[in-house]
Motif scaffolding. Structure first.
Motif, PDB file in Angstrom:
ATOM      1  N   TRP A 316       0.854  -1.197   0.000  1.00 53.53           N
ATOM      2  CA  TRP A 316       0.000   0.000   0.000  1.00 53.53           C
ATOM      3  C   TRP A 316       0.880   1.234   0.000  1.00 53.53           C
ATOM      4  N   VAL A 317       0.264   2.387  -0.236  1.00 50.14           N
ATOM      5  CA  VAL A 317       1.069   3.602  -0.374  1.00 50.14           C
ATOM      6  C   VAL A 317       1.820   3.952   0.916  1.00 50.14           C
ATOM      7  N   THR A 318       1.225   3.635   2.064  1.00 46.43           N
ATOM      8  CA  THR A 318       1.905   3.958   3.323  1.00 46.43           C
ATOM      9  C   THR A 318       3.285   3.316   3.377  1.00 46.43           C
ATOM     10  N   VAL A 417       0.244  11.293  16.314  1.00 43.13           N
ATOM     11  CA  VAL A 417      -0.051  12.049  15.096  1.00 43.13           C
ATOM     12  C   VAL A 417      -1.007  11.228  14.233  1.00 43.13           C
ATOM     13  N   ASP A 418      -2.215  11.751  14.063  1.00 41.21           N
ATOM     14  CA  ASP A 418      -3.225  11.104  13.211  1.00 41.21           C
ATOM     15  C   ASP A 418      -3.066  11.740  11.836  1.00 41.21           C
ATOM     16  N   THR A 419      -2.585  10.959  10.875  1.00 41.85           N
ATOM     17  CA  THR A 419      -2.191  11.522   9.584  1.00 41.85           C
ATOM     18  C   THR A 419      -3.200  11.161   8.508  1.00 41.85           C
ATOM     19  N   TRP A 420      -3.795  12.156   7.888  1.00 37.67           N
ATOM     20  CA  TRP A 420      -4.732  11.900   6.790  1.00 37.67           C
ATOM     21  C   TRP A 420      -4.030  12.090   5.448  1.00 37.67           C
ATOM     22  N   TRP A 421      -4.181  11.118   4.588  1.00 37.88           N
ATOM     23  CA  TRP A 421      -3.681  11.256   3.217  1.00 37.88           C
ATOM     24  C   TRP A 421      -4.210  10.114   2.371  1.00 37.88           C
ATOM     25  N   LEU A 527     -15.074   1.642  -0.182  1.00 38.01           N
ATOM     26  CA  LEU A 527     -15.160   1.228   1.215  1.00 38.01           C
ATOM     27  C   LEU A 527     -13.773   1.259   1.830  1.00 38.01           C
ATOM     28  N   ASN A 528     -13.738   1.355   3.134  1.00 35.62           N
ATOM     29  CA  ASN A 528     -12.462   1.312   3.832  1.00 35.62           C
ATOM     30  C   ASN A 528     -12.564   0.178   4.845  1.00 35.62           C
ATOM     31  N   VAL A 529     -12.086  -0.992   4.445  1.00 31.34           N
ATOM     32  CA  VAL A 529     -12.219  -2.185   5.267  1.00 31.34           C
ATOM     33  C   VAL A 529     -10.865  -2.461   5.913  1.00 31.34           C
TER      34      VAL A 529
HETATM   35  C1  WTA Z   1      -8.896   7.283   4.533  1.00 26.60           C
HETATM   36  C2  WTA Z   1      -3.908   5.557   2.800  1.00 26.60           C
HETATM   37  C3  WTA Z   1      -9.357   9.377   8.383  1.00 26.60           C
HETATM   38  C4  WTA Z   1      -9.588   8.368   3.723  1.00 26.60           C
HETATM   39  C5  WTA Z   1      -2.801   6.528   3.236  1.00 26.60           C
HETATM   40  C6  WTA Z   1      -8.762   8.432   2.453  1.00 26.60           C
HETATM   41  C7  WTA Z   1      -8.203   8.447   6.626  1.00 26.60           C
HETATM   42  C8  WTA Z   1      -8.389   6.985   2.254  1.00 26.60           C
HETATM   43  C9  WTA Z   1      -6.969   8.764   7.252  1.00 26.60           C
HETATM   44  C10 WTA Z   1      -7.116   6.810   1.475  1.00 26.60           C
HETATM   45  C11 WTA Z   1      -7.017   9.403   8.537  1.00 26.60           C
HETATM   46  C12 WTA Z   1      -6.576   7.808   5.348  1.00 26.60           C
HETATM   47  N1  WTA Z   1      -8.224   9.694   9.046  1.00 26.60           N
HETATM   48  N2  WTA Z   1      -9.376   8.758   7.198  1.00 26.60           N
HETATM   49  N3  WTA Z   1      -5.931   9.700   9.222  1.00 26.60           N
HETATM   50  N4  WTA Z   1      -5.990   8.346   6.431  1.00 26.60           N
HETATM   51  N5  WTA Z   1      -7.913   7.846   5.458  1.00 26.60           N
HETATM   52  O1  WTA Z   1      -5.364   5.567  -0.648  1.00 26.60           O
HETATM   53  O2  WTA Z   1     -10.913   7.957   3.448  1.00 26.60           O
HETATM   54  O3  WTA Z   1      -5.238   3.589   0.928  1.00 26.60           O
HETATM   55  O4  WTA Z   1      -9.473   8.949   1.350  1.00 26.60           O
HETATM   56  O5  WTA Z   1      -4.235   5.815   1.485  1.00 26.60           O
HETATM   57  O6  WTA Z   1      -8.244   6.457   3.571  1.00 26.60           O
HETATM   58  O7  WTA Z   1      -6.715   5.472   1.436  1.00 26.60           O
HETATM   59  P1  WTA Z   1      -5.377   5.041   0.730  1.00 26.60           P
END
Ligand code: WTA
Length: 655
Positions: A316-318, A417-421, A527-529
């Motif tokens: 995955w990208v992380t 740190v809650d990281t959104w990306w 979905l986010n499973v």
């Molecule tokens: C969700 C993963 C809430 C969000 C890095 C996003 C989050 C999707 C967070 C991307 C967070 C990721 N809080 N939601 N800290 N981080 N998301 O492409 O819906 O696998 O659009 O990237 O995960 O998922 P992806």
């Protein structure tokens, strides 16, 4: 018990809990001057130009940024090499013999440590082998492996010679692997004879053999011998070669890193979207490196003497950004773990932290919720006092899990740190900075310096603080994806057409009165499973490919640990009678078509699906049934009787 739990979550949500940056961070963090936010937003290009000084370039850029949506270029005219930055440049410093990767295998005692010098040698040998086997600059290379050092080595070798890689998560099926290889026309596949997962061998080589029956572009397959006796692996005469033999043949050959344009493709990574076909996001060289280098250094406050562990999978990208490229370009020591958190016991993560004295841990809310369910007695058996910073990523974290993480893993002192990306963004965009930002459990807090996020309504107007809407980004950032491989139109349609001049994330969010961002989740059919992105259409296509299925509708339902789980409503081809056995078969069919992560948690057979008069399936009504909610507007339904029927069947099935 249930009542107390519910009450506690509500209390947490309504309590205005805040955690000021720890003293050690206000004094020593890589960024501790709040003026960085203002400075960055006053001139984002000057800001990124300054950040770019931390990267080694063969030739400087003519322009920091050019283009307009949806086509952007960063650092045009510049030349660099990501592998050079992640490996070679550390060899002229004291880091030469510093551990780059501390690898722990799943079977009890397997462990390997690669210093930067080791990494340099292995990457060069791999790059030499790839070249010898016919891979040239610009050719695509697919990587289908578990979490072993060879995966990082292969990625870096690809970057070294300018051959974009596409990593396919080891949990994906042969079909999923084949589709990805064919979409990008990969020339080579690097795989392994297996990967360890909960004591079992995932049959990667067998899966690859199956996939390659339909992949005409693949010439050569390099196979890492990891799990079994090499003599027991079937090798395809001309096509397959052993990794260890090829590495031996390379000797100590040094392959000069290609001087690549800043916009040269670095990798393609497939992710789920709103159609049945996953899309390959293309990331390029210079801007991506600047973005991941900068965020790794400042979000995780990474220091040279830290041991850093991102527990994601490189599939995955992380894993791309925060196991491989970001940490290595910073010269960090990173832990890489092959297996499951509960094998051979539920204390495995904590044992790894104690044994390696890990200072920074980055994991997903779904893992934290599983740890909570297993109980604090597991972490309590280990010394976790080395931890000084913890991160989460992948999905919204519920305040209860945040507090548990802080209390039982972080000893009530370690900042979170809650990281959104997203895969598309390449780097973290909304996140606290540990030396500067007061955190609130469940909030990703504020955009990173230089990032202009916003929350807008249907018409693209900013929603005032206190309200919710669509999460958008209003200015570019260097690590952004550049396009969807082979499908620039979809790149535009999906992200740039909904709100002109803005990038649409597909997420909804709200901002509280203090301007803190709270991410609510996807607003599209994704979905986010358990932190994994899965498209409802992908699962639906997998279901209808089964001969017994006429139609399928897939929705996400709440799940205590996974966040969301998959529920499928399926109608059968007339004449076929459904039973428990068929339900099981259909769930298994999806797992085989996509991968076990997509196996529906629940599958219902229904006579019909709720549709509009024009024949569109109304998923939101199914969602209402599954969540036990009052039906939203049903007036557009062609046959309202269908709903009652489905509801009855749903309730009969014990929900
Ligand atoms: C969700 C993963 C809430 C969000 C890095 C996003 C989050 C999707 C967070 C991307 C967070 C990721 N809080 N939601 N800290 N981080 N998301 O492409 O819906 O696998 O659009 O990237 O995960 O998922 P992806």
């Amino acid at each position: 018990m249930e009542e107390t739990k519910k009450g506690r979550i509500e209390a947490l949500l309504h309590e205005d809990r805040r955690f000021a940056p720890a003293e050690s961070f206000t004094a020593n963090a890589n960024w501790k001057d709040p003026s960085i936010y203002e400075k960055a937003s006053s001139d984002i290009f000057a800001f990124w130009e300054e950040m770019a000084q931390q990267i080694d370039w063969f030739k400087p850029w003519d322009k920091v940024f050019e283009g307009e949506s949806p086509n952007f270029k960063w650092f045009s005219g510049a030349k660099t090499n990501v592998c050079y930055n992640c490996v070679d440049r550390h060899l002229t410093t004291w880091r030469k013999n510093k551990a780059a990767i501390i690898w722990e295998g799943e079977p009890r005692h397997s462990r390997r440590v690669l210093t930067y010098q080791d990494l340099y040698r292995e990457v060069n040998r791999c790059a030499a082998a790839m070249k010898r086997l016919g891979v040239q600059k610009g050719d695509r290379v697919a990587l289908y492996m578990g979490m072993i050092p060879e995966l990082a080595i292969s990625m870096l070798a690809c970057a070294r010679i300018g051959a974009p890689h596409t990593v396919v998560f080891g949990g994906f099926s042969p079909d999923a692997l084949r589709d990805r290889i064919n979409d990008c026309g990969a020339k080579m596949l690097i795989t392994a004879d297996g990967a360890w997962r909960r004591g079992n061998r995932v049959p990667l080589k067998e899966n690859a053999d199956e996939a390659l029956k339909g992949c005409p572009t693949i010439d050569k397959v390099i196979v890492v011998n990891h799990c079994v006796d090499a003599r027991d692996v079937e090798m395809e005469g001309y096509r397959d070669v052993w990794w260890h033999r090829e590495m031996d043949r390379s000797g100590n050959t040094v392959v000069k890193p290609e001087e690549l344009d800043a916009e040269h493709p670095l990798y393609i990574l497939y992710t789920s979207g709103t159609t049945g076909k996953p899309k390959g996001l293309l990331h390029t060289t210079g801007g991506y490196l600047v973005g991941v280098h900068t965020t790794t250094k400042y979000v995780f406050d990474l220091k040279d003497n830290d041991t850093y562990w991102c527990a994601a999978d490189i599939g995955w990208v992380t894993g791309h950004s925060y196991i491989v490229y970001g940490p290595l370009s910073n010269g960090a020591t990173g832990v890489m773990y092959e297996g499951a958190p509960n094998h051979p016991h539920r204390g495995r993560f904590w044992q790894i932290i104690e044994r390696n004295q890990v200072n920074i841990l980055y994991t997903a809310p779904t893992a934290i919720r599983a740890f909570m369910a297993w109980g604090k007695e597991f972490p309590e058996q280990y010394d976790l006092s080395s931890l000084r910073l913890m991160g989460t990523v992948g999905e919204p974290i519920n305040p209860e899990a945040w507090m548990w993480y802080r209390e039982f893993i972080g000893g009530n002192k370690t900042p979170i740190v809650d990281t959104w990306w997203q895969t598309e963004t390449g780097m973290t965009l909304i996140t606290p900075l540990p030396g500067l930002v007061e955190t609130k459990p469940g909030s990703a807090t504020f955009p990173f310096p230089g990032i202009e996020a916003d929350i807008v309504d249907e018409s693209g107007e900013t929603v005032p603080f206190g309200g919710g809407g669509y999460l958008v980004l209003k200015n570019p950032w260097p690590a952004m994806a550049r396009t969807i491989w082979g499908d620039p139109e979809r790149w535009y349609d999906q992200y740039w057409s909904r709100f002109p001049g803005m990038y649409f994330t597909g997420d909804s969010a709200k901002r509280d009165e203090d301007g803190y961002y709270w991410i609510l989740g996807r607003v599209d059919d994704v979905l986010n499973v358990a932190g994994h992105r899965i498209g409802t259409m992908e699962v639906e296509s997998a279901l209808v490919s089964h001969p017994a299925v006429a139609e399928a509708a897939v929705i996400g339902i709440s799940h205590a640990i996974k966040g969301q789980a998959i529920a499928a409503f399926t109608t059968l081809v007339s004449g076929i009678e459904g039973d428990k056995k068929l339900i099981e078969q259909l769930r298994q069919h999806v797992a085989e078509k996509i991968g076990p992560i997509a196996r529906p948690e629940k599958l219902f057979l229904t006579h019909e699906l709720p549709k509009t008069r024009s024949g569109k399936i109304m998923r939101r009504l199914l969602r209402d049934i599954a969540e036990g909610q009052i039906m939203s507007d049903t007036t557009t339904l062609a046959d309202p009787g269908v709903l009652e029927q489905i509801k009855e069947q749903y309730e009969e099935s014990g929900n």
